[in-house]
Design a protein around this motif. Structure first.
Motif, PDB file in Angstrom:
ATOM      1  N   MET A   1      42.752 105.627   4.250  1.00  0.00           N
ATOM      2  CA  MET A   1      41.757 105.637   3.189  1.00  0.00           C
ATOM      3  C   MET A   1      42.365 105.048   1.926  1.00  0.00           C
ATOM      4  SD  MET A   1      39.652 108.880   1.851  1.00  0.00           S
ATOM      5  CE  MET A   1      39.150 108.967   0.177  1.00  0.00           C
ATOM      6  N   VAL A   2      41.657 104.165   1.270  1.00  0.00           N
ATOM      7  CA  VAL A   2      42.128 103.530   0.038  1.00  0.00           C
ATOM      8  C   VAL A   2      41.875 104.475  -1.131  1.00  0.00           C
ATOM      9  CG1 VAL A   2      41.804 101.574  -1.504  1.00  0.00           C
ATOM     10  CG2 VAL A   2      41.681 101.242   0.961  1.00  0.00           C
ATOM     11  N   THR A   7      44.169  99.187  -7.006  1.00  0.00           N
ATOM     12  CA  THR A   7      43.915  97.823  -6.540  1.00  0.00           C
ATOM     13  C   THR A   7      45.213  97.033  -6.611  1.00  0.00           C
ATOM     14  OG1 THR A   7      43.418  96.965  -8.747  1.00  0.00           O
ATOM     15  CG2 THR A   7      41.562  97.886  -7.482  1.00  0.00           C
ATOM     16  N   ALA A   8      45.229  95.901  -5.953  1.00  0.00           N
ATOM     17  CA  ALA A   8      46.407  95.037  -6.026  1.00  0.00           C
ATOM     18  C   ALA A   8      46.667  94.615  -7.470  1.00  0.00           C
ATOM     19  CB  ALA A   8      46.217  93.817  -5.130  1.00  0.00           C
ATOM     20  N   GLU A   9      45.604  94.281  -8.210  1.00  0.00           N
ATOM     21  CA  GLU A   9      45.757  93.854  -9.597  1.00  0.00           C
ATOM     22  C   GLU A   9      46.371  94.960 -10.458  1.00  0.00           C
ATOM     23  OE1 GLU A   9      45.974  91.763 -12.994  1.00  0.00           O
ATOM     24  OE2 GLU A   9      45.601  90.953 -10.999  1.00  0.00           O
ATOM     25  N   ARG A  10      45.900  96.193 -10.285  1.00  0.00           N
ATOM     26  CA  ARG A  10      46.470  97.311 -11.051  1.00  0.00           C
ATOM     27  C   ARG A  10      47.931  97.538 -10.685  1.00  0.00           C
ATOM     28  NH1 ARG A  10      43.781 102.726 -11.068  1.00  0.00           N
ATOM     29  NH2 ARG A  10      45.217 103.020 -12.808  1.00  0.00           N
ATOM     30  N   LEU A  29      58.593  99.851  -4.559  1.00  0.00           N
ATOM     31  CA  LEU A  29      57.321 100.457  -4.183  1.00  0.00           C
ATOM     32  C   LEU A  29      57.346 101.957  -4.468  1.00  0.00           C
ATOM     33  CD1 LEU A  29      56.563  98.479  -0.918  1.00  0.00           C
ATOM     34  CD2 LEU A  29      55.415  98.269  -3.112  1.00  0.00           C
ATOM     35  N   SER A  30      58.488 102.586  -4.272  1.00  0.00           N
ATOM     36  CA  SER A  30      58.598 104.023  -4.556  1.00  0.00           C
ATOM     37  C   SER A  30      58.395 104.313  -6.036  1.00  0.00           C
ATOM     38  CB  SER A  30      59.963 104.552  -4.107  1.00  0.00           C
ATOM     39  OG  SER A  30      60.083 104.461  -2.716  1.00  0.00           O
ATOM     40  N   ALA A  31      59.018 103.510  -6.889  1.00  0.00           N
ATOM     41  CA  ALA A  31      58.861 103.709  -8.333  1.00  0.00           C
ATOM     42  C   ALA A  31      57.420 103.479  -8.753  1.00  0.00           C
ATOM     43  CB  ALA A  31      59.794 102.775  -9.101  1.00  0.00           C
ATOM     44  N   LEU A  32      56.790 102.512  -8.157  1.00  0.00           N
ATOM     45  CA  LEU A  32      55.393 102.213  -8.472  1.00  0.00           C
ATOM     46  C   LEU A  32      54.479 103.340  -7.976  1.00  0.00           C
ATOM     47  CD1 LEU A  32      53.993  99.926  -9.914  1.00  0.00           C
ATOM     48  CD2 LEU A  32      53.720  98.785  -7.724  1.00  0.00           C
ATOM     49  N   ALA A  33      54.745 103.848  -6.789  1.00  0.00           N
ATOM     50  CA  ALA A  33      53.958 104.963  -6.248  1.00  0.00           C
ATOM     51  C   ALA A  33      54.085 106.183  -7.151  1.00  0.00           C
ATOM     52  CB  ALA A  33      54.410 105.285  -4.824  1.00  0.00           C
ATOM     53  N   ARG A  34      55.287 106.471  -7.617  1.00  0.00           N
ATOM     54  CA  ARG A  34      55.487 107.596  -8.545  1.00  0.00           C
ATOM     55  C   ARG A  34      54.672 107.401  -9.818  1.00  0.00           C
ATOM     56  NH1 ARG A  34      60.682 107.078  -6.651  1.00  0.00           N
ATOM     57  NH2 ARG A  34      61.409 105.934  -8.473  1.00  0.00           N
ATOM     58  N   ARG A  35      54.614 106.179 -10.311  1.00  0.00           N
ATOM     59  CA  ARG A  35      53.853 105.897 -11.525  1.00  0.00           C
ATOM     60  C   ARG A  35      52.369 106.227 -11.342  1.00  0.00           C
ATOM     61  NH1 ARG A  35      54.772 101.440 -16.031  1.00  0.00           N
ATOM     62  NH2 ARG A  35      56.652 102.641 -16.045  1.00  0.00           N
ATOM     63  N   PHE A  36      51.857 105.994 -10.142  1.00  0.00           N
ATOM     64  CA  PHE A  36      50.437 106.262  -9.871  1.00  0.00           C
ATOM     65  C   PHE A  36      50.198 107.664  -9.295  1.00  0.00           C
ATOM     66  CE2 PHE A  36      50.155 101.651 -10.186  1.00  0.00           C
ATOM     67  CZ  PHE A  36      48.964 101.505 -10.874  1.00  0.00           C
ATOM     68  N   VAL A  38      51.050 108.699  -6.261  1.00  0.00           N
ATOM     69  CA  VAL A  38      50.634 108.597  -4.862  1.00  0.00           C
ATOM     70  C   VAL A  38      51.869 108.427  -3.989  1.00  0.00           C
ATOM     71  CG1 VAL A  38      48.402 107.565  -5.471  1.00  0.00           C
ATOM     72  CG2 VAL A  38      50.359 106.067  -4.952  1.00  0.00           C
ATOM     73  N   ARG A  39      51.673 108.508  -2.698  1.00  0.00           N
ATOM     74  CA  ARG A  39      52.761 108.260  -1.752  1.00  0.00           C
ATOM     75  C   ARG A  39      52.935 106.753  -1.558  1.00  0.00           C
ATOM     76  NH1 ARG A  39      51.809 112.936   2.756  1.00  0.00           N
ATOM     77  NH2 ARG A  39      52.089 114.634   1.271  1.00  0.00           N
ATOM     78  N   ASP A  40      54.132 106.358  -1.207  1.00  0.00           N
ATOM     79  CA  ASP A  40      54.424 104.937  -0.976  1.00  0.00           C
ATOM     80  C   ASP A  40      53.415 104.288  -0.039  1.00  0.00           C
ATOM     81  OD1 ASP A  40      56.662 105.808  -2.340  1.00  0.00           O
ATOM     82  OD2 ASP A  40      58.095 104.815  -1.030  1.00  0.00           O
ATOM     83  N   ALA A  41      53.045 105.009   1.015  1.00  0.00           N
ATOM     84  CA  ALA A  41      52.146 104.461   2.033  1.00  0.00           C
ATOM     85  C   ALA A  41      50.798 104.044   1.437  1.00  0.00           C
ATOM     86  CB  ALA A  41      51.937 105.485   3.146  1.00  0.00           C
ATOM     87  N   SER A  42      50.387 104.678   0.353  1.00  0.00           N
ATOM     88  CA  SER A  42      49.103 104.333  -0.280  1.00  0.00           C
ATOM     89  C   SER A  42      49.094 102.909  -0.822  1.00  0.00           C
ATOM     90  CB  SER A  42      48.800 105.295  -1.429  1.00  0.00           C
ATOM     91  OG  SER A  42      48.717 106.608  -0.960  1.00  0.00           O
TER      92      SER A  42
END
Length: 194
Positions: A1-2, A7-10, A29-36, A38-42
């Motif tokens: 589920m998205v 989004t890719a742009e965000r 990707l881990s640092a970016l996931a933490r920023r949002f 969410v989990r890396d897989a998202s």
């Protein structure tokens, strides 16, 4: 589920901010996931992998940089255009160090060829140099000279590589003057000189 709102742009915009904060090499990707939150897989619904994210970031940064340069050189020619181009280049490198570093990575030629930002970069750069009367293969040689000079200067400046007490901005101005003279008196292919 998205995940809603992701989004890719965000992701690329957040990666650009992260690059300026912690350095391009530390964008993950881990640092970016933490920023949002969410989990890396998202993130994999929006980017294939870290290389894909970094390539997108490089294209975004290249687009930002050439827009700054295009605005600076508009209506200028010769030394004025060269100085404006160089000044905008250096300003972007100072203002956005992580994004600037992203512009230095080697992109897949097919991806780069499809990029409007990359085409615009070539058009503006070659257009500025044609005002010096340069044609191929001299244009390619001149682009390489400018790119290596601008990047080398910005890279040394960013790492504190200029230890002499002279203001680096004064040396920058001298470098632009020297480049202008070199372009004005460019040794043409086949031995001709202007």
């Amino acid at each position: 589920m998205v995940r809603a709102g992701l989004t890719a742009e965000r992701l690329v915009a957040a990666a650009a901010e992260l690059a300026d904060e912690v350095g391009f090499d530390n964008v993950s990707l881990s640092a970016l996931a933490r920023r949002f939150g969410v989990r890396d897989a998202s993130l994999y619904s929006h980017v294939r992998n870290l290389d894909d994210l970094r390539a997108r970031l490089a294209l975004r940064a290249g687009g930002e940089m050439i827009e700054l340069i295009a605005d600076a050189v508009a209506g200028r020619a010769g030394k004025d255009a060269l100085a404006a181009f160089a000044g905008a280049y250096r300003e972007y490198a100072h203002r956005h160090p992580g994004r600037y570093e992203a512009t230095r990575i080697r992109l897949d030629p097919a991806l780069a060829g499809d990029s409007p930002a990359m085409r615009r970069t070539a058009e503006i750069t070659y257009g500025m140099l044609r005002a010096y009367g340069l044609e191929e293969p001299d244009l390619t040689d001149a682009v390489r000279l400018l790119r290596s000079t601008f990047h080398g200067y910005c890279a040394l400046e960013a790492t504190g590589g200029f230890a002499a007490p002279r203001d680096p901005a004064l040396s920058w101005d001298k470098a632009i003057e020297a480049l202008h003279r070199a372009l004005t008196h460019w040794p043409r292919e086949g031995g001709e000189r202007d």
